[in-house]
Write a protein that holds these residues in place. Structure first.
Motif, PDB file in Angstrom:
ATOM      1  N   GLU A  11       0.837  -1.202   0.000  1.00 18.81           N
ATOM      2  CA  GLU A  11       0.000   0.000   0.000  1.00 18.81           C
ATOM      3  C   GLU A  11       0.872   1.253   0.000  1.00 18.81           C
ATOM      4  OE1 GLU A  11      -3.999  -1.212   2.427  1.00 18.81           O
ATOM      5  OE2 GLU A  11      -2.121  -1.128   3.572  1.00 18.81           O
ATOM      6  N   LEU A  12       1.941   1.224   0.787  1.00 25.37           N
ATOM      7  CA  LEU A  12       2.861   2.362   0.813  1.00 25.37           C
ATOM      8  C   LEU A  12       3.549   2.544  -0.533  1.00 25.37           C
ATOM      9  CD1 LEU A  12       4.442   1.842   4.334  1.00 25.37           C
ATOM     10  CD2 LEU A  12       3.068   3.792   3.601  1.00 25.37           C
ATOM     11  N   THR A  13       3.948   1.451  -1.158  1.00 22.25           N
ATOM     12  CA  THR A  13       4.613   1.518  -2.462  1.00 22.25           C
ATOM     13  C   THR A  13       3.698   2.176  -3.492  1.00 22.25           C
ATOM     14  OG1 THR A  13       5.536  -0.648  -1.904  1.00 22.25           O
ATOM     15  CG2 THR A  13       6.038   0.181  -4.062  1.00 22.25           C
ATOM     16  N   ARG A  14       2.436   1.787  -3.470  1.00 21.91           N
ATOM     17  CA  ARG A  14       1.467   2.352  -4.421  1.00 21.91           C
ATOM     18  C   ARG A  14       1.164   3.813  -4.119  1.00 21.91           C
ATOM     19  NH1 ARG A  14      -2.463  -2.898  -4.284  1.00 21.91           N
ATOM     20  NH2 ARG A  14      -1.243  -4.193  -5.706  1.00 21.91           N
ATOM     21  N   ALA A  15       1.108   4.165  -2.833  1.00 24.09           N
ATOM     22  CA  ALA A  15       0.770   5.538  -2.445  1.00 24.09           C
ATOM     23  C   ALA A  15       1.900   6.516  -2.727  1.00 24.09           C
ATOM     24  CB  ALA A  15       0.407   5.580  -0.966  1.00 24.09           C
ATOM     25  N   LEU A  16       3.136   6.042  -2.672  1.00 27.53           N
ATOM     26  CA  LEU A  16       4.305   6.905  -2.885  1.00 27.53           C
ATOM     27  C   LEU A  16       4.832   6.687  -4.295  1.00 27.53           C
ATOM     28  CD1 LEU A  16       5.961   6.225   0.568  1.00 27.53           C
ATOM     29  CD2 LEU A  16       4.709   8.279  -0.131  1.00 27.53           C
ATOM     30  N   ASP A  17       4.149   7.260  -5.231  1.00 29.05           N
ATOM     31  CA  ASP A  17       4.468   7.088  -6.645  1.00 29.05           C
ATOM     32  C   ASP A  17       5.911   7.511  -6.936  1.00 29.05           C
ATOM     33  OD1 ASP A  17       3.904   6.477  -9.327  1.00 29.05           O
ATOM     34  OD2 ASP A  17       3.476   8.581  -9.763  1.00 29.05           O
ATOM     35  N   GLY A  18       6.647   6.637  -7.585  1.00 32.91           N
ATOM     36  CA  GLY A  18       8.001   6.962  -8.011  1.00 32.91           C
ATOM     37  C   GLY A  18       9.094   6.485  -7.074  1.00 32.91           C
ATOM     38  N   ILE A  19       8.753   5.955  -5.910  1.00 32.93           N
ATOM     39  CA  ILE A  19       9.776   5.465  -4.985  1.00 32.93           C
ATOM     40  C   ILE A  19      10.020   3.972  -5.249  1.00 32.93           C
ATOM     41  CG2 ILE A  19       8.185   4.863  -3.109  1.00 32.93           C
ATOM     42  CD1 ILE A  19      10.344   5.928  -1.159  1.00 32.93           C
ATOM     43  N   SER A  20      11.277   3.594  -5.261  1.00 32.33           N
ATOM     44  CA  SER A  20      11.584   2.174  -5.480  1.00 32.33           C
ATOM     45  C   SER A  20      11.364   1.413  -4.176  1.00 32.33           C
ATOM     46  CB  SER A  20      13.041   2.007  -5.937  1.00 32.33           C
ATOM     47  OG  SER A  20      13.929   2.248  -4.866  1.00 32.33           O
ATOM     48  N   ARG A  21      11.139   0.138  -4.294  1.00 30.53           N
ATOM     49  CA  ARG A  21      10.942  -0.699  -3.112  1.00 30.53           C
ATOM     50  C   ARG A  21      12.185  -0.705  -2.231  1.00 30.53           C
ATOM     51  NH1 ARG A  21       7.000  -5.660  -4.125  1.00 30.53           N
ATOM     52  NH2 ARG A  21       5.485  -4.606  -5.440  1.00 30.53           N
ATOM     53  N   LYS A  22      13.342  -0.683  -2.862  1.00 23.76           N
ATOM     54  CA  LYS A  22      14.598  -0.688  -2.112  1.00 23.76           C
ATOM     55  C   LYS A  22      14.734   0.564  -1.248  1.00 23.76           C
ATOM     56  CE  LYS A  22      19.603  -0.909  -2.789  1.00 23.76           C
ATOM     57  NZ  LYS A  22      20.687  -1.018  -3.757  1.00 23.76           N
TER      58      LYS A  22
END
Length: 75
Positions: A11-22
């Motif tokens: 959910e955080l990955t989707r909400a923070l557009d443009g941030i890599s998982r790493k």
């Protein structure tokens, strides 16, 4: 978004557009180390992890929110 409760990593990955998982993982680990975020491993089939703000994190979020409001008024 985050101040309201627990969010899962995806959910955080989707909400923070443009941030890599790493990068997100590294930032969450740093926030956890500094007592701003609580990490809770879920015992379900998908082995999800939930993140929520600690009292210290909520206090900081309030200050950051005030700075944002100030910047919108005076920018």
């Amino acid at each position: 978004m985050f101040a309201g409760g627990e969010l899962h990593f995806l959910e955080l990955t989707r909400a923070l557009d443009g941030i890599s998982r790493k990068v997100l993982k590294a930032q969450l680990r740093a926030f956890e180390d500094n007592g701003l975020v609580l990490r809770v491993a879920k015992q379900d089939a998908r082995r999800r992890v939930g993140y929520s703000l600690t009292d210290k994190g909520r206090a900081l979020a309030e200050i950051v929110g005030q700075l944002y409001d100030w910047s919108q008024e005076w920018a």
